[in-house]
Design a protein around this motif. Structure first.
Motif, mmCIF file in Angstrom:
data_model
loop_
_atom_site.group_PDB
_atom_site.id
_atom_site.type_symbol
_atom_site.label_atom_id
_atom_site.label_comp_id
_atom_site.label_asym_id
_atom_site.label_seq_id
_atom_site.Cartn_x
_atom_site.Cartn_y
_atom_site.Cartn_z
ATOM 1 N N VAL A 43 -9.424 -0.344 0.559
ATOM 2 C CA VAL A 43 -9.884 -0.824 -0.736
ATOM 3 C C VAL A 43 -10.300 0.382 -1.830
ATOM 4 C CG1 VAL A 43 -10.703 -2.407 -2.187
ATOM 5 C CG2 VAL A 43 -10.184 -3.466 0.211
ATOM 6 N N LEU A 44 -11.668 1.259 -1.931
ATOM 7 C CA LEU A 44 -11.705 2.046 -2.517
ATOM 8 C C LEU A 44 -11.397 2.798 -2.508
ATOM 9 C CD1 LEU A 44 -13.945 3.264 -4.784
ATOM 10 C CD2 LEU A 44 -15.173 4.217 -3.005
ATOM 11 N N ALA A 45 -10.574 3.598 -1.579
ATOM 12 C CA ALA A 45 -10.016 5.099 -1.091
ATOM 13 C C ALA A 45 -8.145 4.471 -1.997
ATOM 14 C CB ALA A 45 -9.270 5.309 0.176
ATOM 15 N N PHE A 46 -7.890 3.281 -2.068
ATOM 16 C CA PHE A 46 -6.352 2.849 -2.292
ATOM 17 C C PHE A 46 -6.901 3.215 -3.602
ATOM 18 C CE2 PHE A 46 -3.510 -1.423 -1.899
ATOM 19 C CZ PHE A 46 -2.113 -0.541 -2.753
ATOM 20 N N ALA A 47 -7.479 2.025 -4.368
ATOM 21 C CA ALA A 47 -8.125 1.782 -6.183
ATOM 22 C C ALA A 47 -7.876 3.151 -6.908
ATOM 23 C CB ALA A 47 -9.293 1.580 -6.514
ATOM 24 N N ASN A 55 -11.260 -15.618 -0.381
ATOM 25 C CA ASN A 55 -9.844 -15.473 1.131
ATOM 26 C C ASN A 55 -8.763 -14.863 -0.119
ATOM 27 O OD1 ASN A 55 -11.422 -15.962 2.983
ATOM 28 N ND2 ASN A 55 -11.530 -17.875 3.310
ATOM 29 N N ARG A 56 -8.628 -15.779 -1.143
ATOM 30 C CA ARG A 56 -7.219 -15.815 -1.223
ATOM 31 C C ARG A 56 -7.150 -14.099 -1.940
ATOM 32 N NH1 ARG A 56 -3.515 -18.477 0.172
ATOM 33 N NH2 ARG A 56 -3.799 -20.307 -0.190
ATOM 34 N N ALA A 57 -8.126 -13.658 -2.616
ATOM 35 C CA ALA A 57 -8.318 -12.348 -3.327
ATOM 36 C C ALA A 57 -8.095 -11.214 -2.335
ATOM 37 C CB ALA A 57 -9.426 -11.656 -3.917
ATOM 38 N N ARG A 58 -8.167 -11.601 -1.009
ATOM 39 C CA ARG A 58 -7.863 -10.609 0.082
ATOM 40 C C ARG A 58 -6.499 -10.741 0.227
ATOM 41 N NH1 ARG A 58 -11.250 -13.029 3.651
ATOM 42 N NH2 ARG A 58 -13.339 -11.643 3.748
ATOM 43 N N GLN A 59 -6.007 -11.786 0.796
ATOM 44 C CA GLN A 59 -4.333 -11.347 0.331
ATOM 45 C C GLN A 59 -3.908 -10.832 -0.632
ATOM 46 O OE1 GLN A 59 -3.974 -16.360 1.538
ATOM 47 N NE2 GLN A 59 -3.068 -15.780 2.696
ATOM 48 N N VAL A 60 -3.491 -10.870 -1.522
ATOM 49 C CA VAL A 60 -3.794 -10.164 -2.882
ATOM 50 C C VAL A 60 -3.685 -8.683 -2.250
ATOM 51 C CG1 VAL A 60 -3.759 -9.798 -5.343
ATOM 52 C CG2 VAL A 60 -3.968 -12.231 -4.238
ATOM 53 N N VAL A 61 -4.029 -8.529 -1.929
ATOM 54 C CA VAL A 61 -4.455 -6.962 -1.502
ATOM 55 C C VAL A 61 -3.267 -6.507 -0.598
ATOM 56 C CG1 VAL A 61 -5.933 -5.017 -0.507
ATOM 57 C CG2 VAL A 61 -6.977 -6.684 -1.301
ATOM 58 N N GLN A 86 -8.017 -1.944 -11.008
ATOM 59 C CA GLN A 86 -8.788 -2.808 -11.283
ATOM 60 C C GLN A 86 -8.979 -4.237 -10.638
ATOM 61 O OE1 GLN A 86 -11.810 -3.916 -14.184
ATOM 62 N NE2 GLN A 86 -10.796 -2.682 -13.667
ATOM 63 N N PHE A 87 -8.192 -4.663 -10.082
ATOM 64 C CA PHE A 87 -8.213 -5.604 -9.130
ATOM 65 C C PHE A 87 -9.430 -5.470 -7.593
ATOM 66 C CE2 PHE A 87 -6.334 -6.945 -5.205
ATOM 67 C CZ PHE A 87 -7.063 -8.553 -4.945
ATOM 68 N N LEU A 88 -8.980 -3.708 -7.297
ATOM 69 C CA LEU A 88 -9.485 -3.546 -6.294
ATOM 70 C C LEU A 88 -10.850 -3.337 -6.589
ATOM 71 C CD1 LEU A 88 -6.098 -1.331 -5.017
ATOM 72 C CD2 LEU A 88 -7.158 -2.961 -3.324
#
Length: 403
Positions: A229-233, A164-170, A212-214
């Protein structure tokens, strides 16, 4: 070294650690029959350095650490986020080796750098902490490297709080992207598009580690998020190759808000692009991404590895955390690229030289592993690099924790 390593360590480890980690035994285990007692055990060296940090950098009972040992003028009470993240990265690898280092608690302590009510109501990690909540500037590269640790911690523990925290980083990273200079992220949220401000730039570190994170988050995120997410990366990866890649396949540091390129090169910026090409190949199966990763792996070795201070081949004699990230990129690539092993073996000789010839009386590494100047050895980040490098090498060699 002014004293023998054994005497130093035997004295040091009379100090008791309270972090739940194994205690160092100055006598050492009995050597099993048929083994070579002179063979280097990289897992043990990683744990040795981690335990030294617990003795000399641990700051009180909050689970946090000092920025420097000895303390330097201007140091905060607790380390900045970047050095803390480096230590958590090393702890994650030690956990994979089989050591108990209270890894999950260390990851949870990232929350002490969390700023819940930031700009535009978007939360994210601050660069500093008062021991309870985050403060300082929020950097996009800091948030990305913590995000990578959150993904790895979720994979290791299945603790949904980390996911959940990783999702907030996005969500936080999305606030750093705009269409100036063709897209990409700024370095931090406070200095976007400010003429004459040197830190107002779009750097390889923010964009490379966000990519890398994404790509790592893509592997674990809900199906509904994957396309976005993939499009952003991919956008960030393409921008980096278009704007910051040199003809030698290494990467320059940044593009300022006027479009001028800072052509400084650092090992970690090219290293993360090796990882990004590899990850995109693994996700899409498009051969071009793997080809690009291999080209940057070769380019980095050719550019950065030179004769230094009497060593025939040495990685840069400064900023070892940067070098560590290039090492890990080579380790990730090695199963698909045989030349990467050569680059790893050179690194192993480099760090072993540091262990034998470039340490303080307490056993900490100099910043310069060639056995040159001690430089900023006192920084926690410098010692993080040793833990992470040795633990990564141990995993590469198939070692396990020595119990």
């Amino acid at each position: 070294m002014k004293k023998s390593i054994l005497i130093i360590l035997a004295c040091l480890w009379t100090v008791s650690c309270s972090d739940g980690s194994e205690k160092w035994n100055p006598e050492g285990p009995e050597v099993p029959p048929g083994t070579d007692p002179t063979e280097v055990k990289y897992a043990a060296r990683a744990k040795e350095m981690f335990d030294l940090i617990q003795v000399h950098y641990k700051n009180g009972t909050a689970g946090l650490y000092k920025e420097s040992n000895p303390q330097q003028s201007g140091d905060p009470t607790f380390s900045y986020l970047w050095p803390y993240d480096g230590l958590v990265s090393g702890a994650g690898l030690l956990t994979k080796l089989g050591y108990n280092v209270n890894y999950e608690s260390m990851v949870t302590n990232f929350d002490k750098y969390w700023i819940a009510n930031g700009n535009n109501g978007i939360a994210g990690f601050g660069s500093s902490t008062n021991g309870t909540t985050g403060g300082g500037t929020r950097f996009y590269d800091d948030n990305s490297i913590v995000g990578i640790n959150l993904v790895e911690a979720y994979e290791a523990t299945q603790n949904v709080a980390f996911l959940n925290r990783a999702r907030q980083v996005v969500d936080f990273l999305k606030t750093g992207e705009d269409d100036r200079l063709g897209g990409a992220l700024w370095w931090n949220e406070d200095q976007k598009d400010q003429t004459g401000v040197s830190d107002s730039n779009k750097p390889a570190c923010s964009n490379g580690y966000a990519t890398q994170f994404l790509l790592r988050y893509y592997q674990i995120c809900p199906a509904a998020e994957k396309a976005d997410v993939l499009a952003f990366a991919k956008r960030l990866y393409t921008w980096l190759r278009t704007n910051l890649k040199d003809t030698d396949n290494c990467y320059w540091n940044d593009l300022n808000n006027q479009g001028a390129v800072n052509k400084t090169k650092w090992t970690y910026n090219t290293g993360v692009m090796v990882q990004n090409g590899l990850c995109l190949y693994q996700i899409t199966k498009e051969q071009s991404y793997l080809t690009e990763a291999k080209a940057s792996a070769d380019g980095a070795y050719d550019f950065f590895v030179k004769s230094r201070n009497g060593l025939a081949l040495a990685y840069p004699d400064h900023d070892p955390w940067f070098n560590t990230k290039l090492l890990i990129a080579y380790i990730d690539l090695a199963p698909l690229y045989s030349k990467a092993d050569q680059y790893i073996q050179t690194y192993i000789k480099f760090i072993d030289n540091g262990y034998e010839k470039a340490r303080t009386d307490l056993g900490f590494f100099y910043e310069d592993w060639t056995s040159g100047a001690a430089k900023r050895y006192y920084s926690l980040l410098m010692q993080d690099a040793v833990v992470e490098s040795y633990a990564a090498i141990a995993l590469y060699k198939g070692e396990k924790a020595e119990q």
